[in-house]
Every structure is written in structure tokens, then in C-alpha cells.
Design an enzyme around this catalytic site. Structure first.
Site, PDB file in Angstrom:
ATOM      1  N   CYS A  24      -3.213  15.283   2.678  1.00  0.00           N
ATOM      2  CA  CYS A  24      -4.207  15.282   1.592  1.00  0.00           C
ATOM      3  C   CYS A  24      -5.069  16.512   1.751  1.00  0.00           C
ATOM      4  O   CYS A  24      -5.420  16.897   2.868  1.00  0.00           O
ATOM      5  CB  CYS A  24      -5.065  14.023   1.654  1.00  0.00           C
ATOM      6  SG  CYS A  24      -6.305  13.943   0.334  1.00  0.00           S
ATOM      7  N   LEU A  41     -16.482   5.470  -2.444  1.00  0.00           N
ATOM      8  CA  LEU A  41     -17.868   5.924  -2.551  1.00  0.00           C
ATOM      9  C   LEU A  41     -18.399   6.372  -1.185  1.00  0.00           C
ATOM     10  O   LEU A  41     -18.772   7.516  -1.000  1.00  0.00           O
ATOM     11  CB  LEU A  41     -18.691   4.769  -3.125  1.00  0.00           C
ATOM     12  CG  LEU A  41     -19.945   5.102  -3.900  1.00  0.00           C
ATOM     13  CD1 LEU A  41     -19.713   6.170  -4.939  1.00  0.00           C
ATOM     14  CD2 LEU A  41     -20.492   3.826  -4.542  1.00  0.00           C
ATOM     15  N   CYS A  70       0.862  -1.188   0.000  1.00  0.00           N
ATOM     16  CA  CYS A  70       0.000   0.000   0.000  1.00  0.00           C
ATOM     17  C   CYS A  70       0.898   1.237   0.000  1.00  0.00           C
ATOM     18  O   CYS A  70       1.671   1.456   0.927  1.00  0.00           O
ATOM     19  CB  CYS A  70      -0.893  -0.048   1.235  1.00  0.00           C
ATOM     20  SG  CYS A  70      -1.998   1.365   1.335  1.00  0.00           S
ATOM     21  N   CYS A 102     -11.713  14.453   3.879  1.00  0.00           N
ATOM     22  CA  CYS A 102     -12.815  13.529   4.159  1.00  0.00           C
ATOM     23  C   CYS A 102     -12.921  13.421   5.681  1.00  0.00           C
ATOM     24  O   CYS A 102     -11.902  13.314   6.368  1.00  0.00           O
ATOM     25  CB  CYS A 102     -12.558  12.168   3.523  1.00  0.00           C
ATOM     26  SG  CYS A 102     -12.405  12.285   1.728  1.00  0.00           S
TER      27      CYS A 102
HETATM   28 FE1  SF4 Z   1      -7.662  12.247   1.054  1.00  0.00          FE
HETATM   29 FE2  SF4 Z   1     -10.202  11.568   1.498  1.00  0.00          FE
HETATM   30 FE3  SF4 Z   1      -8.479   9.754   0.488  1.00  0.00          FE
HETATM   31 FE4  SF4 Z   1      -8.254  10.587   3.057  1.00  0.00          FE
HETATM   32  S1  SF4 Z   1      -9.943   9.431   2.155  1.00  0.00           S
HETATM   33  S2  SF4 Z   1      -6.590  10.348   1.586  1.00  0.00           S
HETATM   34  S3  SF4 Z   1      -8.874  12.783   2.871  1.00  0.00           S
HETATM   35  S4  SF4 Z   1      -9.188  11.679  -0.486  1.00  0.00           S
END
Ligand code: SF4
Ligand code: SAH
Length: 359
Positions: A111, A219, A104, A115
Site C-alpha cells: 500500500c 478514522l 477479508c 499509515c
Molecule cells: Fe494502506 Fe493505511 Fe490501509 Fe494500511 S491502513 S492498508 S497503509 S491505507
């Protein structure tokens, strides 16, 4: 700036050789040394002439990110923490499972997409990783696992599901993908390399054109109202358009499918009604589901759905004729599970990594 040959796929390496008056076929030879034998010292590349070795040493380096720490979990999962400069680190996780070994890989430091259930998102965005830093994760893991062309391949699959949104670091991701697929480098088949995205639609279309590896789409919700909260990029790329993009991604290859990732959050997105709504949403898309039990992290406001709720949710999808897998949580004891890869990287404002613990 010094040229780092770990940044180059075969095409770019051939250009580099041509520009320096060498035969382009040397690119293949060098790729094998770097990626299959894990060699980063030109002087040990015994089938290159001494003159060429010295010339390469003057022109370039082969510089993977520095390894800070390696951890081994009780269940065989391994995690490597790599230094990407300025006191920051990225993590790579290896998950052995029967005759399969999945690595992984991270694509960004932090990021930008925030989220609400993801600890990488919480930490904010710092920067994109270079090709050398992305492929360097595979380079280190391969070396640590003792792989050479003579040994059996230990890493059979790669998933870009570590830190970051790979499709927002498009060019470096695609160059790294070329190396993963190249027979002179890691030689993985395109179906064994998976890019996971929160649904960056224009980049999904570009990926399909430039390097159609397997695609997983995060999703997590069956309607826009809920997905806007969990995956805020949904406000820009809503579900109707996302489903159309998924369909485009697989339409030219009849055996391909999209993997929909769905994090199971207790009382948030895990009811039978959500499952039924999900079936209606994906009805035209060739797909499989991967249910991911939520992995908590400090200050996360969600709880993991109970096992029975996850089972019931999956059963509804299966009854509708879909293939469903539930991800086993691995590497819990070393914080290597999905969404926990923020490691020692601290909050948005400081974003520093505590290297002392690692040294
Ligand atoms: Fe970025 Fe969302 Fe993926 Fe986490 S889940 S790495 S915040 S896109
Ligand atoms: N940015 C990309 C890839 C990295 S995240 C994406 O979002 O797809 C890889 C997967 O882990 C995604 O499906 C993501 O939603 C999931 N994930 C993030 N945080 C999680 C958590 N705390 N528990 C379980 N899964 C999580």
C-alpha cells in the site's frame, strides 16, 4: 495476451460473447459455472455445447491466482496465501462467527499510504491487483470451504480490509464488487459487502454513484494534527472534507450508515478527551464505531491500549448515543489479524515473498 474470464463481470462477459458471435445470455451460464461451482475447466461445463466449449478453450482461460498455502487457526480462522507473480503473495482471511462468515479480501500488493501503525503500509506499494486476483480470493475461499449452489452459503459477508487501499485500485475493485453482488456469481447483498478506505474522497463519491456498497472509513484520530501523523493521506483529504464526503455517501439511503474504524493505540488516541472530540467531529454523520485493538508487528512503535481503556473509550461514545463494537482479535496464531497481513512479503526495497516456507 490470453483473455482471463475471471477478469470479467457479467456486462464484460456479455460483450466478450457478442464479439465472438455468441448469445449474450451465455454470460450468466458461464458466471454460474465459474463462481458458483468453482469450475475453471471449460470441458467440464456440461450444459454448454461441445463446439462452444472448444471455442472458449481456444479464446480464453479461467485462471485464478495460484494457491501457495492454506493455514487454519485454533479459533477457526483460515488464511490463504496466493501467488500474484514475481515472487509476491497476497493474503485472504476467513473469519467464522456464529451464523456469519466474513472473508477479508486484499486489493493491492502492499500500500502506498504509509499509515504509521500498519504493516502493509510499512512494506510500501508494489502494484494493484487485477479483477481476477481480487475475485480469485473469493473463488478460492468459496471452493476451499466447499461451497456450491446446493450447499449453504458459508461466506455471508465480504470486507475489503486486507492489504491495500481499494479505492486507489478503483476500476478493478468495482468490477470485483459487481461479481460479489451478482446473483449469478456470489449473490451477496450490498450491505454485506464493505469497502474500507483511509478516506480517498473523490473515489468515495464515485463509489456512491457506481456501486454503493457499505463503507467503512479508517478514522483513527479525532483531529487533523493527530490524523496527519497516523494516516498521512489526511494532509490531502482532511477531516472536514472527509466528514462532508461521508455525509454525501449515505444521504440518499436513510438506512445506510458509515462505519468508522478506530485503531486503539495506547496513550496516542485513546483518552476520554479524544473520545469527546470524536463525538463532536462526527455529530452530523449517521455512523457506527468499530474500535480495533492495535495488532503489533515487528518494529511497530505502538502498543495496544489496555482493555479497560478501550472499554472506557467505547462507553463515552455509547453515552453519546452511538453504536460501538470492539473488534475481537482473531487468527493471532497465524498472523491473520488486521494490519498483520504483510505475511512473508519483505521490506520496501526487496518486496519479495518467501515461498519456501509455503511450499
Ligand atoms: Fe494502506 Fe493505511 Fe490501509 Fe494500511 S491502513 S492498508 S497503509 S491505507
Ligand atoms: N486501506 C484500507 C483497508 C485496509 S486496512 C483502510 O485503511 O481502511 C483495514 C483496517 O485495518 C483499517 O481500518 C486499518 O486502519 C486497520 N489496521 C491497519 N493496521 C492495523 C494494526 N496494526 N492493528 C489494527 N488495525 C490495523
Amino acid at each position: 495476451m490470453t483473455i482471463n474470464l475471471l477478469d470479467f463481470d457479467q456486462e464484460k462477459l456479455a460483450v466478450f460473447f457478442a464479439e465472438n458471435g455468441e448469445k449474450p445470455f451465455r454470460a450468466k451460464q458461464l458466471l454460474r459455472w465459474i463462481h458458483q461451482f468453482g469450475e475453471n475447466d471449460f470441458s467440464r461445463m456440461s450444459d454448454l455445447s461441445k463446439v462452444l466449449r472448444e471455442k472458449l478453450g481456444r479464446l480464453a482461460v479461467i485462471e485464478p491466482p495460484r494457491l501457495i498455502q492454506e493455514q487454519l487457526s485454533d479459533d477457526g480462522t483460515r488464511k490463504w496465501l496466493l501467488d500474484v507473480g514475481a515472487g509476491q503473495g497476497v493474503e485472504t482471511v476467513f473469519i467464522p462467527e456464529g451464523d456469519r462468515g466474513t472473508l477479508c479480501v486484499s486489493s493491492q500488493v502492499g500500500c502506498a499510504l504509509e499509515c504509521s501503525f500498519c504493516s502493509t503500509g510499512r512494506q510500501g506499494f508494489n502494484r494493484n491487483l487485477s479483477v481476477a486476483e481480487i475475485i480469485g480470493q473469493l473463488w478460492w475461499a468459496n471452493k476451499a470451504l466447499g461451497c456450491t449452489p446446493r450447499n449453504e452459503r458459508v461466506i455471508s459477508n465480504v470486507v475489503l480490509m486486507g492489504m491495500g487501499e481499494p479505492l486507489l485500485n478503483f476500476d478493478s475493485t468495482v468490477t470485483a464488487l459487481h461479481l460479489m453482488l451478482d446473483d449469478n456469481a456470489y449473490g451477496l447483498s450490498r450491505r454485506r459487502v464493505t469497502v474500507s478506505t483511509s478516506g480517498i474522497i473523490p473515489a468515495m463519491d464515485r463509489l456512491r454513484e457506481q456501486c454503493p456498497v457499505a463503507l467503512a472509513v479508517s478514522l483513527h484520530a479525532p483531529n487533523d494534527a493527530l490524523r496527519d501523523v497516523l494516516v498521512p493521506i489526511n494532509k490531502k483529504y482532511p477531516l472536514r472534507e472527509l466528514m462532508a464526503a461521508c455525509l454525501r455517501y449515505v444521504e440518499d439511503a436513510p438506512r445506510d450508515f458509515i462505519t468508522f474504524e478506530y485503531v486503539m493505540l495506547d496513550g496516542v488516541n485513546d483518552t476520554p478527551a479524544h473520545a469527546r472530540e470524536l463525538i463532536a467531529l462526527v455529530k452530523d454523520v449517521p455512523c457506527k464505531f468499530n474500535l480495533i485493538p492495535f495488532n503489533p508487528f515487528p518494529q511497530s512503535q505502538y502498543r495496544r491500549s489496555p482493555a479497560e481503556t478501550i472499554r472506557r473509550f467505547g462507553a463515552i461514545l455509547i453515552e453519546a448515543g452511538r453504536v460501538v463494537t470492539t473488534r475481537k482479535t482473531r487468527g493471532d496464531d497465524i498472523d491473520a489479524a488486521c494490519g498483520q497481513l504483510a505475511g512473508k512479503v519483505q521490506d520496501k526495497t526487496r518486496r519479495t515473498i518467501n515461498i519456501e516456507v509455503a511450499a
